[in-house]
Design a protein around this motif. Structure first.
Motif: not given
Lengths: 511, 511
Positions: B489-494
């Protein structure tokens, strides 16, 4: 050299031959057909796909018959508490010397200096378990929970499972420490019903061996000395194989109230009184595959009756020229499709394999000969033109072939398979009948066992258990059974005691 | 009193209900449907005919799919020499704490003073064996014998067998010391081919659960912490059941060269050089039955998807008057015959039972409700006249009924069964989708697990193994999988580290 070798191969694909060394021939048939092999687990075999495929067919076809006769499958624990085994003393003693015992339930890993790992048993169990050698005791304990009233009877259960009996002289399929089998266990309200069940299954086994494995057995009863530990009556089906030895191919036991009393399988009867059930047990195993091999195979390898052949028809494209290759392979596939779609045998769709591997035709042919495929069909360029196929049958000489119109082959394929079955059954029946000799004289009896491959002797017999055991030990034989269809003849003098008796016994060597 | 009891029964046949006490409800569903029970062998169950019937159907239907994808069945020894297990250190340590160990191969019987028999293990083995907890090591040793050249690859084998893992907290079907399963083992020439096989089986399991068991799983990859001991990659299908916990319903492992190096599964490659094969293993077990129960059953008992129902249609004659009794039973039998002869579902003949036992209609009806039969048909005197049948579906309220012309029922029976399957699948899908929550905030994540029956959380995740294990321990959860369809997916903050990541993880409690 290559030619010489091929010539030799065409004479006989298996070395040694049956007459050279029957036991070694047996091992080599299994190896050449790629059916099974020994493993590093003592006495246990690996059943390879071709061997397991036979077992799957045996299993499916027997299972249908068990269900038709009202039995249901279930599954019971692999491990039996020692205390269960101890309940029926005769049974316990019968299996004590061949039980694998589980004593621990974990391992400790010890890292070695060289980085490797060593594992040591730990977690000792307060009560050890044995791996089931048979499941009368553990299934009986379930039955005692399940059965309360006569309305719960009969209880007709079967289990497909692995069992283990530590064998000192293992032999692939015939005698392995672990083997696969089915074990039926039933409980009944009356003695008569339980005996009737024992006989029903006995006949079912006899018919299954005849109609599915093309093996004509002698059905009979075991003497007390040869009975299942804990049984009141053991019925057996005895097969004669090509070295004229006997194989006990299946048994059906009437257990009376021995197990129901030991394990309290009791119920409230129609009269309101509590009573013990009458139980039976019965089984056949992967031993059937060993019997099958020894009954039908020849010096070119395995011979399979069509019902239990994982592939019944092998279609081999013969493609000497590149330009006709594709057309020939297409014709082979098309033939397979028609057969699969339109034909059946024994109520199942035909099992057909088109072997289009790009290897030599001779190698390919001999591979399927050795694997025992009942029918091989070759289609080459000339056949394509003439609309014929080349038919080769495993029950005929390896080089016998018949060119017949493809349509005729399709039309008659079920008859051809049935004919192969019948040929095998007929040969096995002749072998059996030619090698059972009636004997009424003790001198003849004694001399008979000196020959290299004796058959079976049928004698009038009313000796005691001790007399039977003495004779057995002396000649390395056993009473295979008191053949059911030959009891109650006119009384003749017992071969040993001389007393007139209507009872007949069959004696022979066995696996 | 009797009436009151019946009324209560009609409200809910299983006590406690799912919302009262889910784990106890589960046990009671199994008992009411007569599927299985505990035995005196620690942690081992008896699978009774109704439960085993479900397993037989799962087995048959999966087996067809394995064979269609080129796999062959075989059988390998139950007992594994300790030295085999020691070869792959990670694997050995993974199973060490739950291995049943065989240390002796016979028993000595000691007669006691009271006439009873006591048995004591004897015949100590020089090398102990473990009962297979899984068969990578023993099958690998066969593969190392069988594989010589790249021409022998791929080797695609499956085994149907029992295995044993000593469980400290057993639960019927879901976690038992002995269980039945299939284990596929394959060897390949290249890494890509082996990974492709691992994925093929993963999809096969996903489809099987959806199309045969009506269970919509989340397919995904396990993190390193949750991998099979010795695997490079473990793919899993995760099912959500009605208390919103997860069940790992099947796994497919890419083993890289770990086992082939430990066991020398090597071959001569196309370039003439010797190299190690790439292997896979994969399995599903009787745990599927536990998953099935928890996914679909309700407060009236078991609910079975039609494909795996041992009986799909129960026909119940309603015979209030003696004079019409015979005609009604005949009509029921005739209906069963027509359905068996003319109709099928999922490529198999319909499984139909006419229940003409002479017991109360209410008792009979509730028995089949509790056993989860998908369709019940009642035929009474009035129906006989009107040519109608009374149709009751297990996926509807227990008292819902529809009177429809018999011919319409026959004509639409396949659709009706398909509709029941689809209803179950839809409900389970809604349950799953309503209970997977996307979460991007650590505070929300932390609070989420305080509720009584949390569902699953889907989070961006790139934490380390240690961080994962810490979070898991803290909340009694695990990463069920990195869901395949939601990666990249589009990168999101862990959720923990705050670093942008394309990776998504699903967290939840599990059985």
């Amino acid at each position: 050299m290559a030619k010489q070798q091929q010539k030799k191969k065409q004479q006989t694909a298996i070395q040694p031959t049956r007459s050279d060394d029957f036991p070694e021939w047996y091992q080599q048939v299994i190896r050449a057909a790629d059916m099974a092999e020994n493993s590093e687990t003592r006495g246990c075999m690996v059943i390879k796909p071709w061997g397991y495929g036979i077992w799957e067919l045996i299993q499916q076809q027997l299972d249908v018959r068990f269900k038709e006769t009202g039995h249901q499958n279930a599954y019971f624990p692999l491990l039996i508490p020692l205390s269960y085994l101890e309940k029926e003393a005769g049974h316990a003693e019968g299996f004590a010397t061949e039980c694998a015992v589980v004593t621990h339930h974990r391992l400790e890993t010890e890292k070695q200096d060289d980085g490797s790992v060593k594992m040591v048993p730990t977690g000792k169990l307060t009560e050890p378990y044995v791996i089931r050698p048979t499941s009368e005791t553990i299934i009986g304990s379930a039955f005692s929970r399940w059965i309360e009233s006569y309305r719960d009877l009969p209880l007709l259960v079967n289990q497909w499972a692995n069992v283990m009996r530590w064998e000192m002289r293992p032999r692939l399929f015939l005698r392995t420490a672990e083997f696969l089998w089915q074990e039926g266990h039933t409980a009944h309200e009356t003695e008569n019903e339980a005996i009737e069940e024992t006989r029903t299954i006995h006949r079912l086994y006899e018919e299954f061996l005849r109609d599915h494995l093309a093996i004509p057995v002698i059905p009979g009863e075991k003497t007390e000395a040869e009975r299942f530990p804990g049984a009141d009556m053991t019925l057996t089906v005895e097969a004669m194989v090509q070295d004229k030895k006997a194989i006990q191919a299946g048994t059906s036991h009437y257990l009376g109230q021995n197990f129901s009393k030991a394990q309290d399988i009791s119920f409230t009867g129609r009269d309101g009184a509590t009573q013990h059930a009458y139980t039976t047990s019965w089984g056949v195993s992967t031993r059937l595959i060993g019997t099958l091999i020894m009954a039908h195979s020849d010096d070119d390898g395995l011979v399979l009756p069509p019902r239990v052949a994982p592939q019944q028809i092998i279609i081999i494209p013969v493609t000497p020229k590149e330009e006709t290759r594709e057309a020939i392979i297409d014709a082979c596939q098309a033939l397979a499709e028609v057969l699969r779609r339109e034909k059946s045998y024994g109520g199942q769709p035909l099992r057909i394999h088109v072997d289009s591997r790009d290897i030599g035709g001779g190698v390919k042919k001999w591979e399927w000969v050795k694997k025992g495929a009942p029918i091989r069909i070759e289609i080459g360029p000339r056949d394509l033109e003439s609309g014929k196929v080349c038919l080769q049958r495993r029950d005929q000489a390896p080089n016998a072939k018949e060119f017949i119109p493809k349509e005729d082959f399709i039309r008659h394929v079920e008859e051809t398979l049935a004919d192969i079955h019948n040929q095998l059954l007929q040969r096995a029946t002749e072998l059996r009948d030619n090698n059972i000799t009636t004997c009424t004289d003790l001198g003849e009896f004694t001399n008979y066992w000196d020959q290299e491959q004796p058959g079976w002797l049928l004698t009038p017999w009313n000796g005691s258990r001790e007399q039977e055991e003495e004779l057995s030990k002396k000649h390395k034989i056993t009473i295979r059974c008191l053949p059911l269809d030959l009891q109650d003849e006119d009384p003749s003098p017992c071969i040993l005691t001389g007393e007139p008796t209507p009872q007949r016994a069959i004696w022979g060597r066995s696996y």
